[in-house]
Every structure is written in structure tokens, then in C-alpha cells.
Scaffold this motif. Structure first.
Motif, PDB file in Angstrom:
ATOM      1  N   VAL A 167      42.868  13.118  71.552  1.00 44.43           N
ATOM      2  CA  VAL A 167      41.684  12.719  70.941  1.00 44.43           C
ATOM      3  C   VAL A 167      40.542  13.195  71.728  1.00 44.43           C
ATOM      4  O   VAL A 167      39.458  13.022  71.348  1.00 44.43           O
ATOM      5  CB  VAL A 167      41.788  11.247  70.805  1.00 44.43           C
ATOM      6  CG1 VAL A 167      42.714  10.882  69.691  1.00 44.43           C
ATOM      7  CG2 VAL A 167      42.299  10.683  72.063  1.00 44.43           C
ATOM      8  N   VAL A 222      52.118   9.649  68.000  1.00 38.89           N
ATOM      9  CA  VAL A 222      51.355   9.746  69.239  1.00 38.89           C
ATOM     10  C   VAL A 222      52.290  10.095  70.388  1.00 38.89           C
ATOM     11  O   VAL A 222      53.290   9.416  70.616  1.00 38.89           O
ATOM     12  CB  VAL A 222      50.637   8.416  69.543  1.00 38.89           C
ATOM     13  CG1 VAL A 222      49.795   8.551  70.801  1.00 38.89           C
ATOM     14  CG2 VAL A 222      49.762   8.017  68.368  1.00 38.89           C
ATOM     15  N   VAL A 237      48.416  14.030  70.009  1.00 38.36           N
ATOM     16  CA  VAL A 237      48.756  13.401  68.736  1.00 38.36           C
ATOM     17  C   VAL A 237      49.149  14.492  67.756  1.00 38.36           C
ATOM     18  O   VAL A 237      48.554  15.577  67.752  1.00 38.36           O
ATOM     19  CB  VAL A 237      47.571  12.593  68.177  1.00 38.36           C
ATOM     20  CG1 VAL A 237      47.894  12.020  66.802  1.00 38.36           C
ATOM     21  CG2 VAL A 237      47.189  11.464  69.127  1.00 38.36           C
ATOM     22  N   CYS A 248      46.197   4.731  67.013  1.00 40.40           N
ATOM     23  CA  CYS A 248      45.791   5.645  65.952  1.00 40.40           C
ATOM     24  C   CYS A 248      46.210   5.063  64.608  1.00 40.40           C
ATOM     25  O   CYS A 248      47.204   4.345  64.513  1.00 40.40           O
ATOM     26  CB  CYS A 248      46.412   7.027  66.128  1.00 40.40           C
ATOM     27  SG  CYS A 248      45.871   7.926  67.608  1.00 40.40           S
ATOM     28  N   CYS A 275      41.607   7.580  65.929  1.00 39.26           N
ATOM     29  CA  CYS A 275      42.189   7.077  67.173  1.00 39.26           C
ATOM     30  C   CYS A 275      41.098   6.404  67.997  1.00 39.26           C
ATOM     31  O   CYS A 275      39.957   6.851  68.011  1.00 39.26           O
ATOM     32  CB  CYS A 275      42.817   8.210  67.984  1.00 39.26           C
ATOM     33  SG  CYS A 275      44.207   9.041  67.171  1.00 39.26           S
TER      34      CYS A 275
END
Length: 734
Positions: A93, A181, A186, A447, A457
Motif C-alpha cells: 500500500v 495480503v 497485496v 484490506c 487498505c
């Protein structure tokens, strides 16, 4: 004029000024919210493939960086990166620097400005880097608190300071059917079956192959996907063979840390990599499998459970079933199952009662390493186990599903709303806005997929500072939260936190490189300097560099110093030249609040902020000097270490003996002995003292991590919450 009239006359302009400033701030926030809402749209995918990250400044109170007081206490588990399907902090992220990585947006920024200074911008002030060490704000106390560089915070004048409480969520503007994840990344599965991954790219974990998958499962550093015809294809980290999937058709697949398991259509199991049991798997016909950190659990077709491997869940006495659902913690320590009669049973680690499930009926259950939660048949949530971070302070209301991380949990309501609670250190316990259809939790991140299909997320935006890239390097340097290295072809590579653009390496050929808090500088073969990051000048968009030939440079804090060919020093920051000491030097070291240099006679000269004695260098002859945040260390001609400045967790009490090199950060330091072994001391809250065995030929430390250069020219890094167990060159603690 009376005293009261005089007071009113003096106060009125101030009140008008404050009102005007407040109105301007509200207009700015309204504009930001409008842009965010417009860009979010209806949740349909963005057409661009370029990463778009809107970073927000954090103050020291809202920093994502761990402080000394927040370090894991003795007896607590380290922040393990070993994850099951629902696990991991994501750089995910956060960094997305590779081509084709996810287009991400900071979509949830809450700025609460306290003591707003008249005429200052709401966010810009928090982005300013200190212009030279002499401009550090006056404060008293230990530098770990008062001089911390845990977040960009230079918005100070006349004794006033702006503070911001900013929460960042990352949204990927594409439609996904599901997400998984991993340890620092991710992956999402689009409606057409293609996979897209974002986050750390240190071991190829975001290089999803083309083509359609029916499902994907992400482990600590790799992902495996099930093709529509049943074949398994894996990508990412493969130090133990975890991506070497066997041929043939599978019905499902689950990725752990160093192993992967697949379920054949016949119900037979097959695992590859290191599963903690020398490759052995139990006999029987299974209907589901769950891989985590060196442990796997599966549900047999008769509803009974089997666990095997090296973690606590595999060594516990297994309860009787039949079970219809199974949940395994990311560290493999605890497993919980939902029986056909709706009762819950847990097993494994039970130090805090996390394996002692309450009686009664449940519709869902989720296991964490230190606490577990379930949803009652009526929709109420109940948690058990460790309760030091508000884990038992469950929300009221009706919920359908629940996920559990390390100290936090989130529940999904029937109307799609999400409620989170527990650990708020990285905002992972903060409830997001929006209507969700599914959730998945990592240790410090959660997330979810919105009803629009977009992925969101929140929590720890993993920066990957300790994930040194593979390959050989000639030299390297570290910043506060990032590191960079130069390869033999003189190309540079940087990794870690990229708040100020410090890892956005330009296409230069470099001889050396070094980093500060939010910037990096390198030396070109022609002797010119190249700098990037560090909030460059707004008009030119570039970081200042002196127009002269240099022979060596050092970066730290918000500045850089270099030696000219005549051995005199020149220093600069993002905006221009800053004061440098006169005379000649043989070497320099730039810290956060002070810098030091070695004179030709081997004496040490330091300059900058001396509130903590950082300029009180010892007398005598020395061969090496290293400046940290508010402390420095040096090696005398016999290799003995002397340290001075701010005391923190024994930082001024170095090891005895003779050493070849030393490096100092904020709260820890490391030295290289003559046998090539690294010895570290100071604060070990993030594992930054846990050096692997050598031999090494160089060591440099960052804010809460350390890196060393092996004699085979590979890099290894450790610290940053134990996540460097996944570091490059194949070293990890098994």
C-alpha cells in the motif's frame, strides 16, 4: 484611551487575522475533499497504470515510525512477517514504485490542526525540512522525544507548533473480486481472473504473471495462483522452493512463509518448500487447507482437523469435530475452528487465554497470535485473549464476519459497514468509510473490497527499508528510513520509506550514495553531486546541489556535506548552501543535529546543536568518526570505541575491543570487528541489534534497522520489527 479600549484595539486585528486564517484553512480542506471525492468517482478502474500516491505529512504525535516507548516489551512476540492468506503489513500500500504497479490514492486524510499559526498552510508546513542544523527547534529533555525525526515536523515559530492527526488509506481504483495480503505486498484478483499485485518488489512478489486465475493465495514473500484448468503457478520469494509448484491439477492452494500446499481434486494433499515437517503431510482426504508460518492445518472430509509443522498450533492436542470452518493465525501459533453445532474450539498458544474459546454458539471465528474473536449467532462480537490494546472493547451492533490482526480486529456488518478496534498505533484499528463486501487482515494492516470492487487498505503502510535487493553492490548508504546501494555498472537502487521522494533514483551513474531523513545524494564520476527527494524547491522542482567538483559526500538529517579536492568542506540542504567549518578534513559524517569531521592531525571537530553534548568530542587521535541523531562515536587508532552526546539505552556504553568501523543512528549503533563480525548496542525494540553472522566488510545503520555488506558483495539488513527475516541474500532465522 482606556486600558480596555486599548486591549480591544490590539485584539481585534488578531481576531480578524485568526478568522481569516481559519476560513482559508476550511476552504483548503474543502478543496482537498472535493478532489478526493471526484477522483474516487464511482469506483470504476482508473485507466492509467502509473502509481499515484498522495502522501500526507505526519507530525511526531501521528508518526508511523516506532518510538522507543512503543518498542515491543520483553516476552512479547516480534512483528513476524510470516503470513497466511490474510496477513501482512503492506508496502503494499505504500511504495508502488515499479512500472505497472497499482494506481493508489490517499483517500482518507483527516487533518486536525491545533494552534494554527496565522498565514501558514494546513499541510505544507509539516512538509518542510529543517534548513540546516542550527535551525532545530528549542526544547529540553531527551532527544528521543524532543529531537525525534519520526515525522516531518518543522512547523514551528515563536514557540508555537502545528500538530496534525492524519490517517491515510490506500485505495486501488480497479475492480477486484478478491484480495490476498502478503508479508509486504497485496495481490488482487480482477473479475477477468487476471492478478495484480502492489507493494514491495524486493523479491519479485508483485510480478504477477499474465493470464487468468480462479484463486490466489499470498504468503510472506510469494503468491501462488490456481489457473482455471487447475494448474498452480507461483511467483516471488523462492529461497526454500515455495514457488516450485508441482505439475498436475489442484482444487485449491494456500501459501505460507517458506512453503505452499495444494489440495488435489481427489482430496489428497501435496506441499512444497519448507513446511516445518521435512515435507511430510498427513494421510487422508481433505476439503480445505490453511498454510501459515511453518505450519499447515486442514479440514478432513469427515470434519476433523489435522495440523502439522513447527509452530504451536501443530504441537497442541487437537479438539474433536466435526468442524465446518477453520482459522489459523499468521504466525501459526493459534488455530480456531467452528463446529457443525456452531460451538468454537481453539488450540495452540494459550499464554493469554487466546486458545480458551468461550462457550455458546457462533457464526464466524478468527484466530490471531495473541487474541481471537468470534461473531455470535445474533451478530454480536466477542473476543478473548490478550487485552492490552483494547482488543475486548468490541463494537455494538450486528455483524456477519470478522478478521483479526496482531492487536486489532475488524468486523463486517450486513449493510457493508466495517467497524475496527484495538491497536491504533498504525490506524489499523480505525473504522473506514464505505460499503464493503469482504475483509482480510494482516498483522498491522487490513484490506477490504468495496461494493464497487475497489480495494482499500488501512494501517501500517510497510516501507520495505530492510528488504535489501538481490545482487552484488560496490557501495551503499542508509538514511533514516531508507537505504540505497550502487551496483558495478554504477546504477543506484534505493528501497524503504519514500515520503520525500528519497528512493526515486534518477537515471545517473554514481560512484557512491548516502541518505538523510527524506533525501538522498550521490556522487557522479565527474565529481558532481546528484540529489533527490527532501522536499525540493517548489519553483525549480529540484534539490539544490553545489556547482563544483567533489571527491566524497555524506548525507544525514536534512543536509549533505562533501569534501572538495583541496580537502575543504562544503555543505548544503534542499534550498542552498549552509554553513560549513573552515579548514581541511580527511573525512566527514553528517548526523541529524550535528556533524563531525576528522582533521589531518586525526583530531575530531563537530558542529551543530550541542544541547545534549553532541559537540563534546574527545581529545586525541582517531581514525573513524560517525555522527548519529544527537550522539556520535569514533574509533581511536587502536580501534577502541568512544561515544558522546545523548544517552539512550546504553548508546554511550559501547562494547570493548578493537573494531574496524562504526555507524550510529538515533538509538542504536553497530561496529564491525576485524574478523568481519557485526556487534550492535543500544535500543533493540525493532531487532536492529540482531546482526546475522558474518563475515562482512562494511556496516551502516538507519533509524531502526541496520545493513551490512558481505565480502561476497551482497547486502543484508535486519531490524524494523523483525521483518528483515525476509531480507535478501537468503539469510533468515528459521
Amino acid at each position: 484611551m482606556s486600558d480596555s479600549d486599548e486591549a480591544q484595539r490590539r485584539t481585534a486585528p488578531v481576531m480578524l487575522w485568526e478568522f481569516a486564517s481559519l476560513a482559508a484553512l476550511l476552504a483548503l480542506l474543502a478543496a482537498v475533499l472535493f478532489v478526493i471525492e471526484w477522483s474516487a468517482g464511482d469506483g470504476t478502474p482508473e485507466t492509467t497504470e502509473t502509481p499515484e500516491i498522495a502522501s500526507a505529512a505526519r507530525s511526531e504525535q501521528a508518526s508511523t515510525e516506532p518510538s522507543a516507548s512503543s518498542a515491543p516489551s520483553e516476552g512479547m512476540p516480534e512483528r513476524d512477517t510470516a503470513m497466511s492468506d490474510a496477513s501482512a503489513p503492506g508496502d503494499a500500500v505504500g511504495q508502488s514504485q515499479q512500472a505497472g504497479s497499482a494506481a493508489v490514492d490517499s483517500v482518507h486524510e483527516q487533518a486536525a490542526s491545533q494552534s494554527q499559526q496565522p498565514g501558514s498552510a494546513a499541510v505544507d508546513a509539516a512538509h518542510e525540512e529543517a534548513a540546516g542544523q542550527s535551525q532545530q527547534p528549542e526544547s529540553a529533555g531527551d532527544p528521543a522525544a524532543s529531537l525525534s525525526d519520526d515525522a516531518p515536523s518543522d512547523a514551528m515559530s515563536d514557540g508555537a507548533a502545528e500538530t496534525y492527526s492524519i490517517e491515510i488509506q490506500i485505495r486501488v481504483h480497479e475492480a477486484f473480486d478478491s484480495i490476498s495480503v502478503g508479508g509486504n505486498f497485496v495481490c488482487g484478483l480482477r473479475p477477468d481472473g487476471t492478478a495484480r499485485c502492489w507493494g514491495s518488489q524486493s523479491v519479485g512478489q508483485t510480478d504477477a504473471p499474465p493470464g487468468a486465475f480462479s484463486s490466489i493465495s499470498s504468503g510472506a514473500g510469494h503468491t501462488c495462483g490456481l489457473r482455471e484448468h487447475g494448474a498452480v503457478e507461483c511467483w516471488g520469494w523462492n529461497d526454500a522452493g515455495q514457488t516450485d509448484a508441482p505439475s498436475g491439477e489442484f482444487a485449491s492452494v494456500s501459501a505460507g512463509t517458506w512453503h505452499t500446499c495444494g489440495l488435489r481434486a481427489t482430496g489428497a494433499l501435496e506441499c512444497w518448500g519448507d513446511n516445518g515437517s521435512n515435507g511430510r503431510v498427513p494421510a487422508g482426504s481433505f476439503r480445505s487447507i490453511h498454510a501459515a508460518h511453518r505450519v499447515t492445518c486442514g479440514l478432513l472430509v469427515d470434519g476433523e482437523v489435522a495440523c502439522w509443522g513447527a509452530a504451536e498450533a501443530a504441537g497442541a492436542t487437537l479438539p474433536d469435530g466435526p468442524f465446518v470452518q477453520l482459522s489459523l493465525s499468521r504466525d501459526g501459533a493459534v488455530a480456531c475452528g467452528l463446529r457443525a453445532d456452531r460451538t468454537v474450539a481453539c488450540w495452540g498458544r494459550d499464554y493469554q487465554g487466546q486458545a480458551s474459546a468461550p462457550a455458546g454458539s457462533f457464526s464466524d471465528v478468527a484466530a490471531g497470535g495473541w487474541h481471537a474473536c468470534g461473531v455470535r449467532l445474533g451478530g454480536a462480537v466477542e473476543c478473548w485473549g490478550k487485552d492490552d490494546l483494547g482488543q475486548s472493547e468490541v463494537p455494538l451492533g450486528h455483524f456477519d464476519a470478522i478478521v483479526v490482526g496482531d492487536g486489532h480486529a475488524c468486523a463486517l456488518g450486513p449493510d457493508g459497514h466495517v467497524a475496527c478496534w484495538g491497536n491504533q498505533k498504525e490506524s489499523q484499528g480505525t473504522s473506514p468509510d464505505g460499503q464493503f463486501v469482504s475483509l482480510v487482515a494482516g498483522d498491522y494492516v487490513t484490506c477490504g473490497v468495496l461494493i464497487s470492487g475497489a480495494a482499500v487498505c488501512w494501517g501500517d503502510q510497510y516501507d520495505g527499508r530492510d528488504f535489501a535487493p538481490h545482487g552484488e553492490f560496490s557501495t551503499f548508504g542508509t538514511g533514516a528510513w531508507h537505504a540505497c546501494a550502487v551496483r558495478d555498472d554504477r546504477s543506484a537502487e534505493c528501497w524503504g520509506w519514500n515520503f520525500g521522494g528519497q528512493t526515486d533514483v534518477p537515471p545517473d551513474r554514481l560512484l557512491s550514495v548516502d541518505g538523510g531523513r527524506y533525501h538522498t545524494c550521490g556522487l557522479r564520476p565527474d565529481g558532481s553531486a546528484s540529489c533527490w527527494g527532501g522536499f525540493p524547491d517548489e519553483l525549480s522542482g529540484t534539490h539544490f546541489v553545489p556547482d563544483e567538483q567533489l571527491v566524497e559526500l555524506w548525507s544525514g538529517g536534512g543536509s549533505t556535506c562533501a569534501l572538495r579536492a583541496d580537502s575543504t568542506a562544503v555543505c548544503w540542504d534542499a534550498d542552498g548552501l549552509i554553513d560549513a567549518p573552515s579548514g581541511t578534513f580527511t573525512s566527514l559524517s553528517v548526523g541529524v543535529h550535528q556533524s563531525c569531521g576528522l582533521r589531518a592531525d586525526r583530531s575530531i571537530d563537530c558542529w551543530g546543536d550541542n544541547r545534549f553534548g553532541a559537540l563534546n568530542a574527545p581529545q586525541g587521535a582517531y581514525g573513524v568518526v560517525a555522527a548519529g541523531e544527537s550522539s556520535s562515536c569514533a574509533l581511536d587508532l587502536q580501534g577502541r570505541i568512544s561515544c558522546w552526546g545523548s544517552e539512550h539505552d546504553g548508546l554511550l556504553d559501547p562494547p570493548q575491543g578493537s573494531f574496524a568501523d562504526v555507524s550510529v543512528a538515533a538509538w542504536h549503533a553497530c561496529a564491525l570487528d576485524h574478523d568481519g563480525e557485526v556487534v550492535c548496542w543500544g535500543d533493540n525494540g525493532q531487532g536492529e541489534l540482531d546482526a546475522p553472522p558474518g563475515p562482512f566488510d562494511d556496516v551502516i545503520v538507519g533509524r531502526n534497522f541496520s545493513c551490512a555488506h558481505r565480502i561476497d558483495r551482497n547486502l543484508e539488513c535486519w531490524g524494523n520489527g523483525g521483518r528483515a527475516q525476509l531480507a535478501a541474500s537468503g539469510w533468515h532465522s528459521r
